[in-house]
Design a protein around this motif. Structure first.
Motif, PDB file in Angstrom:
ATOM      1  N   ASN A   1      -1.296  -3.902  -8.365  1.00  0.00           N
ATOM      2  CA  ASN A   1      -1.526  -2.461  -8.257  1.00  0.00           C
ATOM      3  C   ASN A   1      -0.457  -1.640  -8.971  1.00  0.00           C
ATOM      4  N   GLY A   2       0.442  -2.319  -9.693  1.00  0.00           N
ATOM      5  CA  GLY A   2       1.461  -1.625 -10.476  1.00  0.00           C
ATOM      6  C   GLY A   2       2.801  -1.464  -9.785  1.00  0.00           C
ATOM      7  N   VAL A   3       2.889  -1.777  -8.500  1.00  0.00           N
ATOM      8  CA  VAL A   3       4.153  -1.672  -7.772  1.00  0.00           C
ATOM      9  C   VAL A   3       5.150  -2.687  -8.333  1.00  0.00           C
ATOM     10  N   ILE A   4       6.399  -2.255  -8.463  1.00  0.00           N
ATOM     11  CA  ILE A   4       7.453  -3.094  -9.039  1.00  0.00           C
ATOM     12  C   ILE A   4       8.575  -3.280  -8.019  1.00  0.00           C
ATOM     13  N   CYS A   5       9.099  -4.496  -7.942  1.00  0.00           N
ATOM     14  CA  CYS A   5      10.281  -4.723  -7.105  1.00  0.00           C
ATOM     15  C   CYS A   5      11.222  -5.699  -7.802  1.00  0.00           C
ATOM     16  N   MET A   6      12.450  -5.749  -7.322  1.00  0.00           N
ATOM     17  CA  MET A   6      13.419  -6.691  -7.861  1.00  0.00           C
ATOM     18  C   MET A   6      12.988  -8.118  -7.529  1.00  0.00           C
ATOM     19  N   ALA A   7      13.339  -9.055  -8.390  1.00  0.00           N
ATOM     20  CA  ALA A   7      13.061 -10.477  -8.151  1.00  0.00           C
ATOM     21  C   ALA A   7      13.910 -10.965  -6.971  1.00  0.00           C
ATOM     22  N   PRO A   8      13.432 -11.982  -6.243  1.00  0.00           N
ATOM     23  CA  PRO A   8      14.098 -12.379  -4.992  1.00  0.00           C
ATOM     24  C   PRO A   8      15.568 -12.743  -5.110  1.00  0.00           C
ATOM     25  N   VAL A   9      15.957 -13.498  -6.125  1.00  0.00           N
ATOM     26  CA  VAL A   9      17.365 -13.872  -6.236  1.00  0.00           C
ATOM     27  C   VAL A   9      18.233 -12.651  -6.531  1.00  0.00           C
ATOM     28  N   ASP A  10      17.717 -11.719  -7.309  1.00  0.00           N
ATOM     29  CA  ASP A  10      18.462 -10.486  -7.582  1.00  0.00           C
ATOM     30  C   ASP A  10      18.585  -9.631  -6.320  1.00  0.00           C
ATOM     31  N   VAL A  11      17.551  -9.636  -5.486  1.00  0.00           N
ATOM     32  CA  VAL A  11      17.635  -8.943  -4.199  1.00  0.00           C
ATOM     33  C   VAL A  11      18.767  -9.551  -3.371  1.00  0.00           C
TER      34      VAL A  11
ATOM     35  N   THR B   1       1.597   4.315  -2.981  1.00  0.00           N
ATOM     36  CA  THR B   1       1.545   5.768  -2.765  1.00  0.00           C
ATOM     37  C   THR B   1       2.861   6.417  -3.170  1.00  0.00           C
ATOM     38  N   GLN B   2       3.950   5.789  -2.785  1.00  0.00           N
ATOM     39  CA  GLN B   2       5.268   6.340  -3.110  1.00  0.00           C
ATOM     40  C   GLN B   2       5.513   6.337  -4.620  1.00  0.00           C
ATOM     41  N   SER B   3       5.040   5.310  -5.301  1.00  0.00           N
ATOM     42  CA  SER B   3       5.223   5.224  -6.754  1.00  0.00           C
ATOM     43  C   SER B   3       4.492   6.348  -7.464  1.00  0.00           C
ATOM     44  N   GLY B   4       3.358   6.799  -6.889  1.00  0.00           N
ATOM     45  CA  GLY B   4       2.598   7.882  -7.502  1.00  0.00           C
ATOM     46  C   GLY B   4       3.380   9.179  -7.575  1.00  0.00           C
ATOM     47  N   LYS B   5       4.327   9.368  -6.664  1.00  0.00           N
ATOM     48  CA  LYS B   5       5.141  10.592  -6.666  1.00  0.00           C
ATOM     49  C   LYS B   5       6.133  10.608  -7.817  1.00  0.00           C
ATOM     50  N   ARG B   6       6.335   9.444  -8.431  1.00  0.00           N
ATOM     51  CA  ARG B   6       7.332   9.307  -9.489  1.00  0.00           C
ATOM     52  C   ARG B   6       6.692   9.369 -10.874  1.00  0.00           C
ATOM     53  N   GLN B   7       5.372   9.398 -10.942  1.00  0.00           N
ATOM     54  CA  GLN B   7       4.690   9.368 -12.236  1.00  0.00           C
ATOM     55  C   GLN B   7       5.169  10.493 -13.135  1.00  0.00           C
ATOM     56  N   GLY B   8       5.468  10.121 -14.362  1.00  0.00           N
ATOM     57  CA  GLY B   8       5.907  11.109 -15.338  1.00  0.00           C
ATOM     58  C   GLY B   8       7.394  11.374 -15.299  1.00  0.00           C
ATOM     59  N   LEU B   9       8.105  10.740 -14.357  1.00  0.00           N
ATOM     60  CA  LEU B   9       9.549  10.947 -14.231  1.00  0.00           C
ATOM     61  C   LEU B   9      10.293   9.684 -14.628  1.00  0.00           C
ATOM     62  N   CYS B  10      11.106   9.752 -15.669  1.00  0.00           N
ATOM     63  CA  CYS B  10      11.972   8.634 -16.073  1.00  0.00           C
ATOM     64  C   CYS B  10      11.247   7.285 -15.953  1.00  0.00           C
ATOM     65  N   ASP B  11      11.919   6.335 -15.334  1.00  0.00           N
ATOM     66  CA  ASP B  11      11.355   4.995 -15.161  1.00  0.00           C
ATOM     67  C   ASP B  11      10.563   4.930 -13.864  1.00  0.00           C
ATOM     68  N   PRO B  12       9.606   4.003 -13.772  1.00  0.00           N
ATOM     69  CA  PRO B  12       8.872   3.835 -12.509  1.00  0.00           C
ATOM     70  C   PRO B  12       9.814   3.335 -11.421  1.00  0.00           C
ATOM     71  N   LEU B  13       9.453   3.544 -10.161  1.00  0.00           N
ATOM     72  CA  LEU B  13      10.277   3.081  -9.049  1.00  0.00           C
ATOM     73  C   LEU B  13      10.363   1.558  -9.047  1.00  0.00           C
ATOM     74  N   CYS B  14      11.561   1.058  -8.794  1.00  0.00           N
ATOM     75  CA  CYS B  14      11.770  -0.379  -8.617  1.00  0.00           C
ATOM     76  C   CYS B  14      12.275  -0.584  -7.191  1.00  0.00           C
ATOM     77  N   PHE B  15      11.436  -1.120  -6.336  1.00  0.00           N
ATOM     78  CA  PHE B  15      11.800  -1.289  -4.934  1.00  0.00           C
ATOM     79  C   PHE B  15      12.743  -2.478  -4.775  1.00  0.00           C
TER      80      PHE B  15
ATOM     81  N   SER C   1       0.822  -1.206   0.000  1.00  0.00           N
ATOM     82  CA  SER C   1       0.000   0.000   0.000  1.00  0.00           C
ATOM     83  C   SER C   1       0.863   1.266   0.000  1.00  0.00           C
ATOM     84  N   VAL C   2       1.843   1.315   0.896  1.00  0.00           N
ATOM     85  CA  VAL C   2       2.666   2.532   0.981  1.00  0.00           C
ATOM     86  C   VAL C   2       3.577   2.676  -0.229  1.00  0.00           C
ATOM     87  N   CYS C   3       3.989   1.558  -0.824  1.00  0.00           N
ATOM     88  CA  CYS C   3       4.816   1.629  -2.033  1.00  0.00           C
ATOM     89  C   CYS C   3       4.003   2.151  -3.214  1.00  0.00           C
TER      90      CYS C   3
END
Length: 313
Positions: free
Chosen positions: A103-113, A33-47, A29-31
């Motif tokens: 919900n559109g939130v993106i994060c790194m895959a587990p092994v890459d983390v 919200t945080q991703s919305g602050k990045r809209q329109g800027l470069c690439d979307p956030l990748c947590f 949920s909080v991610c």
């Protein structure tokens, strides 16, 4: 014939899983919200890093080397970072896979983390994290090795190989992993994990770790084992049966892993039970656990418990 032990601690396992799901939902949920602050800027956030682990429902390792932040994100180039005060950006130029939630939130895959964490974690905690990923995401040890071989050079690569040599895919909890690594860190023999013991009545008991040739068992009890009465009673009945069958049971609690001195006391107790001297340093096979940064992890301690190590003779 009945099997008791690992199959009957569902209350504890369900509690841990519920807590991870609750944390995942909150973070998702909080991610968003945080991703919305990045809209329109470069690439979307990748947590990434701790934030990605929360999103993926994976336990966090002890990592005092990584500066604290509300959110961790990864970008491929330094120029892709944004001015978001509560986000700590990390540049990771190596290829990595991502996971996109509904919900559109993106994060790194587990092994890459895991690969990215290798520059911040000592070998022992890198093992803890790998086994958590295996347990929670049904990813095999071979998947880690294949991903590592494809990634090329990066800071922490050697540590990854060292950690994989110590990974046991049968580990069923973070603290059980830490107990096993404490044993190896002090030069004691490798225990058999999730060992099944057939009792005289034909029932099979599964224990955390065992040395069959010495008839010695090591079991870890977290607070959850005492919170749930049924689980507590099952543990006591199981250990009574093992005692009657001629096994010695060492029960390890959270404060037995509290610091270096507590770990050494536990290791000495186990060495005494095994009738072997305590080397105090890892064998050549497990020398990676002598990571010179090990002492830095001791400042990031689990919550102390009142309970001390107990033995059933």
């Amino acid at each position: 014939m009945s099997t008791v032990g690992k199959s009957e601690w569902s209350e504890v396992k369900n509690y841990a899983s519920r807590e991870l799901r609750r944390k995942r939902d909150e973070t998702l949920s909080v991610c968003w919200t945080q991703s919305g602050k990045r809209q329109g800027l470069c690439d979307p956030l990748c947590f990434s890093l701790f934030t990605a682990l929360s999103l993926l429902g994976i336990e966090h390792p002890e990592c005092p080397a990584l500066p604290k932040a509300s959110f961790y994100c990864t970008v491929r180039k330094a120029g892709h970072r944004s001015e978001l005060g509560d986000v700590r950006f990390h540049v990771w130029a190596r290829p990595f896979e991502t996971i996109r939630f509904r919900n559109g939130v993106i994060c790194m895959a587990p092994v890459d983390v895991w690969l990215q964490f290798s520059q911040y974690l000592v070998v022992a905690e890198l093992v803890v994290l790998a086994e958590s990923i295996i347990r929670r995401r049904q990813i095999g040890k071979r998947d880690f090795l294949e991903r590592l071989q494809r990634t090329g050079r990066f800071k922490g690569r050697t540590r990854c190989y060292e950690a994989l040599s110590l990974v046991d895919e049968k580990s069923e909890s973070v603290q059980e992993t830490r107990v096993r690594l404490t044993i190896l860190r002090h030069g004691l023999p490798q225990p058999q994990v999730n060992y099944a013991i057939r009792l005289d009545d034909g029932s099979i008991v599964v224990v955390d770790m065992a040395y069959p040739e010495r008839r010695v068992i090591v079991e870890y009890d977290g607070d959850h084992h005492r919170i749930y009465r049924n689980q507590y009673l099952r543990d006591q009945h199981k250990r009574r049966a093992l005692h009657n069958a001629g096994w010695r049971v060492l029960v390890v609690f959270m404060d037995d892993l509290w610091d270096a001195e507590a770990k050494e006391r536990f290791a000495q107790e186990l060495a005494t039970a095994l009738h072997v001297p305590l080397p105090g340093r890892p064998s050549r096979e497990h020398r990676a656990l002598a990571d010179p940064r090990m002492n830095r992890v001791l400042s990031c301690k689990p919550r102390k418990s009142r309970h001390r190590i107990r033995t059933s003779r």
